[in-house]
Design a protein around this motif. Structure first.
Motif, mmCIF file in Angstrom:
data_model
loop_
_atom_site.group_PDB
_atom_site.id
_atom_site.type_symbol
_atom_site.label_atom_id
_atom_site.label_comp_id
_atom_site.label_asym_id
_atom_site.label_seq_id
_atom_site.Cartn_x
_atom_site.Cartn_y
_atom_site.Cartn_z
ATOM 1 N N GLY A 226 -24.483 11.053 -13.213
ATOM 2 C CA GLY A 226 -23.860 9.734 -13.101
ATOM 3 C C GLY A 226 -24.407 8.914 -11.976
ATOM 4 N N GLN A 227 -25.688 9.097 -11.646
ATOM 5 C CA GLN A 227 -26.280 8.374 -10.543
ATOM 6 C C GLN A 227 -27.518 7.608 -10.990
ATOM 7 N N VAL A 228 -27.893 6.616 -10.185
ATOM 8 C CA VAL A 228 -29.135 5.889 -10.385
ATOM 9 C C VAL A 228 -29.797 5.708 -9.031
ATOM 10 N N GLN A 229 -31.110 5.850 -8.993
ATOM 11 C CA GLN A 229 -31.861 5.630 -7.768
ATOM 12 C C GLN A 229 -32.497 4.244 -7.818
ATOM 13 N N VAL A 230 -32.273 3.455 -6.768
ATOM 14 C CA VAL A 230 -32.795 2.094 -6.680
ATOM 15 C C VAL A 230 -33.888 2.076 -5.611
ATOM 16 N N TYR A 231 -35.080 1.559 -5.984
ATOM 17 C CA TYR A 231 -36.249 1.651 -5.123
ATOM 18 C C TYR A 231 -36.616 0.339 -4.418
ATOM 19 N N ARG A 232 -35.851 -0.733 -4.633
ATOM 20 C CA ARG A 232 -36.118 -2.004 -3.963
ATOM 21 C C ARG A 232 -34.808 -2.680 -3.625
ATOM 22 N N SER A 233 -34.786 -3.416 -2.536
ATOM 23 C CA SER A 233 -33.596 -4.184 -2.180
ATOM 24 C C SER A 233 -33.557 -5.465 -3.007
ATOM 25 N N ALA A 234 -32.414 -6.137 -2.993
ATOM 26 C CA ALA A 234 -32.261 -7.374 -3.758
ATOM 27 C C ALA A 234 -31.398 -8.344 -2.975
ATOM 28 N N GLU A 235 -31.783 -9.632 -3.037
ATOM 29 C CA GLU A 235 -30.991 -10.660 -2.381
ATOM 30 C C GLU A 235 -29.743 -10.961 -3.199
ATOM 31 N N ALA A 236 -28.799 -11.616 -2.561
ATOM 32 C CA ALA A 236 -27.568 -11.985 -3.254
ATOM 33 C C ALA A 236 -27.868 -12.883 -4.448
ATOM 34 N N ARG A 237 -27.281 -12.558 -5.577
ATOM 35 C CA ARG A 237 -27.337 -13.321 -6.824
ATOM 36 C C ARG A 237 -28.754 -13.375 -7.408
ATOM 37 N N ALA A 238 -29.574 -12.394 -7.056
ATOM 38 C CA ALA A 238 -30.880 -12.290 -7.710
ATOM 39 C C ALA A 238 -30.676 -11.900 -9.164
ATOM 40 N N HIS A 239 -31.439 -12.516 -10.052
ATOM 41 C CA HIS A 239 -31.381 -12.249 -11.493
ATOM 42 C C HIS A 239 -29.993 -12.500 -12.070
ATOM 43 N N VAL A 240 -29.300 -13.484 -11.470
ATOM 44 C CA VAL A 240 -27.977 -13.881 -11.963
ATOM 45 C C VAL A 240 -28.035 -15.344 -12.385
ATOM 46 N N ARG A 241 -27.634 -15.618 -13.617
ATOM 47 C CA ARG A 241 -27.514 -17.000 -14.091
ATOM 48 C C ARG A 241 -26.123 -17.498 -13.729
ATOM 49 N N ALA A 242 -26.074 -18.499 -12.862
ATOM 50 C CA ALA A 242 -24.785 -18.972 -12.366
ATOM 51 C C ALA A 242 -24.033 -19.767 -13.428
ATOM 52 N N MET A 243 -22.729 -19.631 -13.426
ATOM 53 C CA MET A 243 -21.884 -20.430 -14.319
ATOM 54 C C MET A 243 -22.141 -21.913 -14.064
ATOM 55 N N GLY A 244 -22.405 -22.677 -15.125
ATOM 56 C CA GLY A 244 -22.630 -24.102 -15.005
ATOM 57 C C GLY A 244 -24.005 -24.481 -14.506
ATOM 58 N N SER A 245 -24.932 -23.512 -14.401
ATOM 59 C CA SER A 245 -26.274 -23.830 -13.907
ATOM 60 C C SER A 245 -27.069 -24.653 -14.908
ATOM 61 N N ASP A 246 -26.679 -24.634 -16.183
ATOM 62 C CA ASP A 246 -27.328 -25.471 -17.197
ATOM 63 C C ASP A 246 -26.626 -26.831 -17.248
ATOM 64 N N VAL A 247 -25.372 -26.834 -17.655
ATOM 65 C CA VAL A 247 -24.543 -28.043 -17.612
ATOM 66 C C VAL A 247 -23.131 -27.638 -17.217
ATOM 67 N N LYS A 248 -22.436 -28.561 -16.572
ATOM 68 C CA LYS A 248 -21.073 -28.284 -16.128
ATOM 69 C C LYS A 248 -20.069 -29.018 -16.996
ATOM 70 N N ALA A 249 -18.884 -28.474 -17.099
ATOM 71 C CA ALA A 249 -17.809 -29.118 -17.849
ATOM 72 C C ALA A 249 -17.604 -30.531 -17.323
ATOM 73 N N GLY A 250 -17.551 -31.495 -18.229
ATOM 74 C CA GLY A 250 -17.391 -32.891 -17.847
ATOM 75 C C GLY A 250 -18.690 -33.657 -17.776
ATOM 76 N N ASP A 251 -19.837 -32.938 -17.729
ATOM 77 C CA ASP A 251 -21.133 -33.612 -17.735
ATOM 78 C C ASP A 251 -21.376 -34.275 -19.086
ATOM 79 N N ARG A 252 -22.244 -35.283 -19.085
ATOM 80 C CA ARG A 252 -22.661 -35.883 -20.348
ATOM 81 C C ARG A 252 -23.838 -35.088 -20.889
ATOM 82 N N ALA A 253 -23.621 -34.453 -22.021
ATOM 83 C CA ALA A 253 -24.673 -33.628 -22.618
ATOM 84 C C ALA A 253 -25.729 -34.492 -23.283
ATOM 85 N N LEU A 254 -25.296 -35.438 -24.113
ATOM 86 C CA LEU A 254 -26.205 -36.330 -24.830
ATOM 87 C C LEU A 254 -25.574 -37.714 -24.860
ATOM 88 N N GLU A 255 -26.408 -38.739 -24.797
ATOM 89 C CA GLU A 255 -25.881 -40.098 -24.802
ATOM 90 C C GLU A 255 -26.074 -40.752 -26.161
#
Length: 440
Positions: free
Chosen positions: A152-181
């Motif tokens: 039940g273990q995994v070995q990790v061979y490199r460190s990682a910065e905070a939120r690396a390889h994470v797609r943030a909520m709303g990073s594409d468009v946010k609620a309330g934005d105008r998607a198309l005009e």
């Protein structure tokens, strides 16, 4: 639809290209908006702004297959001194219940899966042993995550910065934005966006339905054998393709023989599926110009405001033209000359803008530019006529293709521009700057 009959003038009045086009665009009106399902709305024009109801992506998620971990737990990790973490379970895309990642723990995570509570970053599977205790995962083994090892273990061979390889909520468009005009033409990327924000239908102006028919007893359909004095009907195919290229739903009607009653009957039958009708041939002054014969007095029988006006334009090719409306719904009808180049040029100048107006677009014209004329000799043009010559355009230069003849279909097939020679110009020398209409 059209709202009024076109202007009329004396029989000898020579209309300018701009006057004729202005008359058409002043008469044709955008189609009424309707609600359409997404795929049915492709190619249509939005009539209202679309607002994003929910952020995209709607939650923090992983952009890699790997392990969701805490930053402190992998700080300083290397192949010589890997971080050894307890694997508490799997997080898959679409999973509702999320694991809690605590100190010294990791959750195996798939691309698109939500970042579990407690996790601060994602380390790709290639930076780990994949839970097998066999060194970094590489090559074919990097394509998927192996089952968690017995320990039940995994070995990790490199460190990682905070939120690396994470797609943030709303990073594409946010609620309330105008998607198309409003005014946006819906292509595949716009359809994708609408689906991604949860819209199953949109309010648009529908694509205009354009019916194209050619006239002439000499016309034979392709794949049939030519008889004496016969030619293949290319105009109806060309104009139908042009209408589709302009954004319309186009229907091609087989060539109609030189009989006025047959033509009128055919047009009346086609009105049920037409927002715009286009005819080619039969608008000149010959003995068999059936379009003029069939439609010149149509306003006498139809509702007030209908009627077709046949005109002479100060242009070459395409001097004879007809425009008006027909039937109870005042369906616009453009009657084009029969020579192949004349009909094609007329379509680009007059029919295409009418189609784009019906769609509700603001910019209805082909783009134009200035270019240097490259030719072996000067171009000549009849005085008082605006001439449109076929040409090829590249890198600020335009070269004529073929001659001025309105029957030269082969030359037309190799052209991607129209060279415009103004009414007051009779000769254009090589090296001169000319106006060019870009066709592609």
């Amino acid at each position: 639809m059209s709202s009024a009959a076109p202007r009329t003038a004396g029989q000898d009045h020579l209309w300018s290209v701009d006057e004729h086009l202005e008359d058409i665009l002043a008469t044709v009106r955008p189609l009424e908006p309707i609600e359409l399902q997404l795929l049915d709305a492709q190619g249509c024009v939005l009539v209202e702004d679309v607002t994003v109801p929910v952020s995209l992506p709607p939650f923090d998620n992983s952009s890699m297959d790997g392990y969701a971990v805490r930053v402190a737990d992998v700080a300083g990790a290397s192949e010589e001194f890997p971080a050894v973490l307890e694997v508490v379970g799997d997080v898959a895309a679409g999973q509702a219940e999320l694991l809690q990642v605590g100190p010294g723990q990791a959750a195996r995570i798939m691309t698109g899966a939500p970042l579990p509570p407690g996790a601060e970053t994602v380390v790709p599977v290639e930076w780990t042993d994949g839970g097998l205790g066999e060194g970094p995962v590489t090559g074919m083994r990097a394509r998927s995550l192996a089952p968690t090892g017995a320990d039940g273990q995994v070995q990790v061979y490199r460190s990682a910065e905070a939120r690396a390889h994470v797609r943030a909520m709303g990073s594409d468009v946010k609620a309330g934005d105008r998607a198309l005009e409003a005014g946006t033409v819906l292509g595949p990327p716009q359809i994708a966006l609408l689906a991604a924000i949860g819209r199953g239908s949109v309010r648009v102006r529908p694509r205009p339905r354009v019916v194209v028919l050619s006239t002439g007893s000499e016309l034979v359909q392709p794949d049939q054998e030519l008889g004496s004095g016969q030619i293949y009907d290319s105009n109806s195919f060309a104009l139908t393709a042009c209408a589709r290229d302009a954004g319309a739903i186009a229907y091609r009607v087989g060539a109609v023989a030189d009989d006025a009653e047959t033509l009128r009957s055919t047009i009346e039958d086609q009105l049920v599926r037409a927002d715009l009708m286009v005819t080619t041939g039969g608008v000149s002054v010959g003995a068999y110009d059936v379009v003029k014969e069939a439609l010149s007095h149509v306003g006498d029988e139809d509702e007030a405001g209908s009627g077709i006006d046949f005109r002479k334009l100060a242009m070459q090719p395409g001097k004879p033209q007809g425009f008006g409306s027909i039937g109870p719904d005042h369906t616009p009808l453009l009657a084009l000359p029969g020579n192949p180049v004349s009909s094609y040029v007329s379509f680009e100048l007059f029919v295409r803008p009418a189609i784009r107006t019906l769609m509700g677009l603001d910019d209805v014209h082909r783009p134009t530019t200035r270019a240097t004329l490259t030719a072996d000799e000067a171009l000549t043009s009849p005085k008082g006529r605006r001439q449109f010559l076929r040409g090829t355009y590249a890198d600020g230069e335009v070269t004529p293709v073929g001659g001025a003849g309105s029957h030269l279909v082969a030359a037309l097939a190799h052209a991607d521009a129209l060279i415009v020679v103004p009414e007051d110009t009779e000769s254009v020398e090589p090296g001169a700057e000319v106006e060019v209409v870009l066709l592609r």
